[in-house]
Design a protein around this motif. Sequence first.
Motif, mmCIF file in Angstrom:
data_model
loop_
_atom_site.group_PDB
_atom_site.id
_atom_site.type_symbol
_atom_site.label_atom_id
_atom_site.label_comp_id
_atom_site.label_asym_id
_atom_site.label_seq_id
_atom_site.Cartn_x
_atom_site.Cartn_y
_atom_site.Cartn_z
ATOM 1 N N ASP A 150 0.741 2.243 8.509
ATOM 2 C CA ASP A 150 -0.664 2.385 8.908
ATOM 3 C C ASP A 150 -1.365 3.435 8.056
ATOM 4 O OD1 ASP A 150 -0.976 0.488 10.994
ATOM 5 O OD2 ASP A 150 0.153 1.789 12.356
ATOM 6 N N ALA A 151 -0.702 4.575 7.857
ATOM 7 C CA ALA A 151 -1.301 5.657 7.070
ATOM 8 C C ALA A 151 -1.488 5.235 5.617
ATOM 9 C CB ALA A 151 -0.435 6.905 7.147
ATOM 10 N N ALA A 152 -0.549 4.453 5.102
ATOM 11 C CA ALA A 152 -0.650 3.996 3.720
ATOM 12 C C ALA A 152 -1.836 3.059 3.533
ATOM 13 C CB ALA A 152 0.642 3.298 3.310
ATOM 14 N N ARG A 194 0.829 -1.209 0.000
ATOM 15 C CA ARG A 194 0.000 0.000 0.000
ATOM 16 C C ARG A 194 0.865 1.260 0.000
ATOM 17 N NH1 ARG A 194 -2.882 -3.321 -1.813
ATOM 18 N NH2 ARG A 194 -4.734 -4.168 -0.782
ATOM 19 N N TRP A 195 2.010 1.203 0.667
ATOM 20 C CA TRP A 195 2.932 2.345 0.685
ATOM 21 C C TRP A 195 3.377 2.662 -0.736
ATOM 22 C CZ3 TRP A 195 7.801 3.890 -0.652
ATOM 23 C CH2 TRP A 195 8.347 4.990 0.016
ATOM 24 N N ASN A 196 3.768 1.630 -1.472
ATOM 25 C CA ASN A 196 4.204 1.838 -2.849
ATOM 26 C C ASN A 196 3.057 2.303 -3.739
ATOM 27 O OD1 ASN A 196 7.190 0.953 -3.377
ATOM 28 N ND2 ASN A 196 6.403 -0.521 -1.909
ATOM 29 N N SER A 197 1.861 1.764 -3.509
ATOM 30 C CA SER A 197 0.698 2.178 -4.302
ATOM 31 C C SER A 197 0.412 3.661 -4.112
ATOM 32 C CB SER A 197 -0.536 1.361 -3.904
ATOM 33 O OG SER A 197 -0.355 -0.004 -4.217
ATOM 34 N N MET A 198 0.495 4.136 -2.863
ATOM 35 C CA MET A 198 0.202 5.542 -2.603
ATOM 36 C C MET A 198 1.297 6.455 -3.161
ATOM 37 S SD MET A 198 -2.722 5.304 -1.474
ATOM 38 C CE MET A 198 -2.892 7.094 -1.454
ATOM 39 N N GLN A 199 2.526 5.971 -3.192
ATOM 40 C CA GLN A 199 3.594 6.775 -3.808
ATOM 41 C C GLN A 199 3.355 6.905 -5.316
ATOM 42 O OE1 GLN A 199 5.293 8.356 -1.790
ATOM 43 N NE2 GLN A 199 5.265 7.102 0.063
ATOM 44 N N ILE A 200 2.892 5.837 -5.940
ATOM 45 C CA ILE A 200 2.568 5.894 -7.366
ATOM 46 C C ILE A 200 1.444 6.893 -7.613
ATOM 47 C CG2 ILE A 200 1.603 4.571 -9.296
ATOM 48 C CD1 ILE A 200 3.101 2.128 -8.215
ATOM 49 N N GLU A 201 0.467 6.920 -6.721
ATOM 50 C CA GLU A 201 -0.618 7.902 -6.831
ATOM 51 C C GLU A 201 -0.057 9.321 -6.763
ATOM 52 O OE1 GLU A 201 -3.898 7.692 -7.321
ATOM 53 O OE2 GLU A 201 -3.961 5.501 -7.445
ATOM 54 N N SER A 252 -7.194 2.391 1.325
ATOM 55 C CA SER A 252 -8.575 1.941 1.504
ATOM 56 C C SER A 252 -9.555 3.049 1.171
ATOM 57 C CB SER A 252 -8.795 1.468 2.946
ATOM 58 O OG SER A 252 -7.986 0.349 3.242
ATOM 59 N N GLU A 253 -9.243 4.261 1.620
ATOM 60 C CA GLU A 253 -10.119 5.399 1.336
ATOM 61 C C GLU A 253 -10.143 5.696 -0.157
ATOM 62 O OE1 GLU A 253 -11.661 9.197 0.546
ATOM 63 O OE2 GLU A 253 -9.531 8.733 0.288
#
Length: 202
Positions: free
Chosen positions: A166-168, A144-151, A173-174
């Motif tokens: 945790d934040a990722a 999820r950390w990597n996914s959010m960085q891609i975003e 999810s949001e």
Amino acid sequence: MFEYKKGGFTSAECVELAKILNGASVDLLELAGTYRLTTAPGSENSDDALRADAITREALILPFAAPIRAVANMPVMVTGGFRTGAAMVEAVEKQEADVLGLGRPFIADPESPRRLLTGQIDKLFEPDIAMPANVALGPLAVLRWNSMQIERLADGLDPDDSLTGDAAIAAFSELESRKTRALLEHRVGVNGRNGPWQRPSW
């Protein structure tokens, strides 16, 4: 190809598959896996000698590439764990792989390929992600950390290496919930329905 689960796809089967693929129009065969994180030492399906090597070396599954590369007619790419320029050069010079696969380090530092090639750095950046207290969520947090960085990169922003695991997870999810709602609303509009979304007939 390698997931190291009992009853799963074995390295010997990968060799046989490579032979089969020789007769197909395959331009590149990628070998990828996370051996360090899966097979427990001493377990029934563990090769402890290979596992020990995988833990101490950068390229996690490079030891498994040789028998596949020996039978494959197409170039073989090895993905998983390369971090230093020295290890990458060694793998190519020793003909252990034809192509090297890299991914997550470029997400954390998109400029690292240029800086590695020009000698500004000799090792790719590895973020120190604050993991969730629940260790079982660790692998999910990394994804999820990597996914959010891609975003962030897609939005024209720099990576945020202060993002915690945790934040990722929460942010992903949001984000997925928001995208799902938008998709369902779109389908309602496309199908001309005025009421709640209904499952398509297909």
